[in-house]
Design a protein around this motif. Structure first.
Motif, PDB file in Angstrom:
ATOM      1  N   LYS A   1      20.771  19.234  94.224  1.00 52.26           N
ATOM      2  CA  LYS A   1      19.711  18.424  94.822  1.00 52.26           C
ATOM      3  C   LYS A   1      18.574  18.186  93.834  1.00 52.26           C
TER       4      LYS A   1
ATOM      5  N   SER B   1      27.176  29.326  96.701  1.00 52.89           N
ATOM      6  CA  SER B   1      27.148  28.164  97.580  1.00 52.89           C
ATOM      7  C   SER B   1      25.725  27.619  97.711  1.00 52.89           C
ATOM      8  N   ARG B   2      24.768  28.519  97.957  1.00 50.03           N
ATOM      9  CA  ARG B   2      23.377  28.093  98.101  1.00 50.03           C
ATOM     10  C   ARG B   2      22.828  27.565  96.786  1.00 50.03           C
ATOM     11  N   PHE B   3      23.131  28.272  95.705  1.00 53.24           N
ATOM     12  CA  PHE B   3      22.616  27.872  94.397  1.00 53.24           C
ATOM     13  C   PHE B   3      23.133  26.493  93.988  1.00 53.24           C
ATOM     14  N   SER B   4      24.439  26.269  94.142  1.00 48.93           N
ATOM     15  CA  SER B   4      25.011  24.985  93.727  1.00 48.93           C
ATOM     16  C   SER B   4      24.422  23.836  94.539  1.00 48.93           C
ATOM     17  N   HIS B   5      24.154  24.088  95.823  1.00 51.57           N
ATOM     18  CA  HIS B   5      23.562  23.042  96.664  1.00 51.57           C
ATOM     19  C   HIS B   5      22.142  22.727  96.202  1.00 51.57           C
ATOM     20  N   GLU B   6      21.345  23.777  95.944  1.00 50.54           N
ATOM     21  CA  GLU B   6      19.948  23.566  95.555  1.00 50.54           C
ATOM     22  C   GLU B   6      19.836  22.937  94.170  1.00 50.54           C
TER      23      GLU B   6
ATOM     24  N   ASP C   1      24.363  33.957  95.078  1.00 49.98           N
ATOM     25  CA  ASP C   1      24.889  33.208  96.226  1.00 49.98           C
ATOM     26  C   ASP C   1      25.265  31.820  95.704  1.00 49.98           C
TER      27      ASP C   1
ATOM     28  N   SER D   1      23.990  30.409  86.891  1.00 48.60           N
ATOM     29  CA  SER D   1      22.658  29.823  86.717  1.00 48.60           C
ATOM     30  C   SER D   1      22.318  29.639  85.244  1.00 48.60           C
TER      31      SER D   1
ATOM     32  N   ASN E   1      33.328  29.512  88.813  1.00 46.16           N
ATOM     33  CA  ASN E   1      32.053  28.979  89.297  1.00 46.16           C
ATOM     34  C   ASN E   1      31.259  28.330  88.172  1.00 46.16           C
TER      35      ASN E   1
ATOM     36  N   SER F   1      17.654  33.975  88.087  1.00 42.59           N
ATOM     37  CA  SER F   1      18.858  34.815  88.155  1.00 42.59           C
ATOM     38  C   SER F   1      19.527  34.902  86.786  1.00 42.59           C
TER      39      SER F   1
END
Length: 208
Positions: A58, A50-55, A48, A80, A194, A75
């Motif tokens: 941060k 979108s979720r991975f890049s955000h986390e 995922d 990753s 990505n 992953s």
């Protein structure tokens, strides 16, 4: 003794088109095997993004390097793993991180592209192999008519109908190969894109 190349080639074609059909059947098995293997590979390395890049962004901003590494280790996806490769060079310069991550993308692209050349080749050439079998079958049909004129058009029609099977099988092999090839190529481009995006994010954070 005269050497008649036409007669020699005719003798070869009169062996029939059955061997072409067997070749196409073998190629179809190879094509299906590659399609399944690639489907399993891309499924296992799905992420995922979108979720991975955000986390991950941060955690890097918060300077939680160990947490970021742990997240990447969860992953096997290229997105990753390229971040993990960059974080391994976090103690060095941003230039070293960039070079390491770029080299990793080059190596991983070969894994992503694995087997796709087979699908592309089959998609482009299987119809021609089938057409070749059809031509051989038509030659054989007209030769049968020449040897049995009393048989009439029915002799030719029966032979041609059998010969056209080779073209149909060639298309049957090519169409799934082309569809799979185009789909997997799109997946490869998306994942490389990505990975490049993650590389820029990581290098930008450590260049501050």
């Amino acid at each position: 003794m005269d050497f008649n190349i036409v007669e020699k080639l005719l003798a070869i074609t009169l062996l029939g088109s059955e061997w072409v059909l067997w070749m196409l059947m073998i190629l179809s098995v190879v094509s299906v095997a590659v399609i399944i293997e690639r489907a399993v590979f891309f499924s296992r390395t799905k992420l995922d993004f979108s979720r991975f890049s955000h986390e991950i962004t941060k955690k890097i901003i918060d300077q939680d390097i160990e947490g970021a590494k742990q997240l990447c280790q969860e992953s096997p996806a290229i997105e990753s793993q390229i971040v993990l490769r960059g974080l391994d060079y976090a103690s060095k310069s941003p230039e070293a991180m960039d070079q390491s991550m770029s080299s990793y993308i080059v190596g991983e692209r070969q894994k992503l592209d694995h087997g796709l050349v087979i699908l592309g080749t089959l998609g482009n050439n299987a119809p021609f192999i089938g057409l070749f079998g059809t031509v051989i079958g038509i030659i054989q049909a007209f030769n049968d008519l020449a040897n049995n004129p009393a048989g009439g058009p029915s002799v030719v029609m029966a032979g041609i109908s059998e010969a056209l099977v080779a073209t149909a099988v060639g298309l049957l092999v090519a169409i799934p190969a082309v569809i799979a090839y185009n789909g997997y190529q799109r997946l490869v481009k998306r994942r490389i894109s990505n990975a490049e995006a993650m590389k820029r994010i990581v290098v930008a954070q450590f260049s501050k």
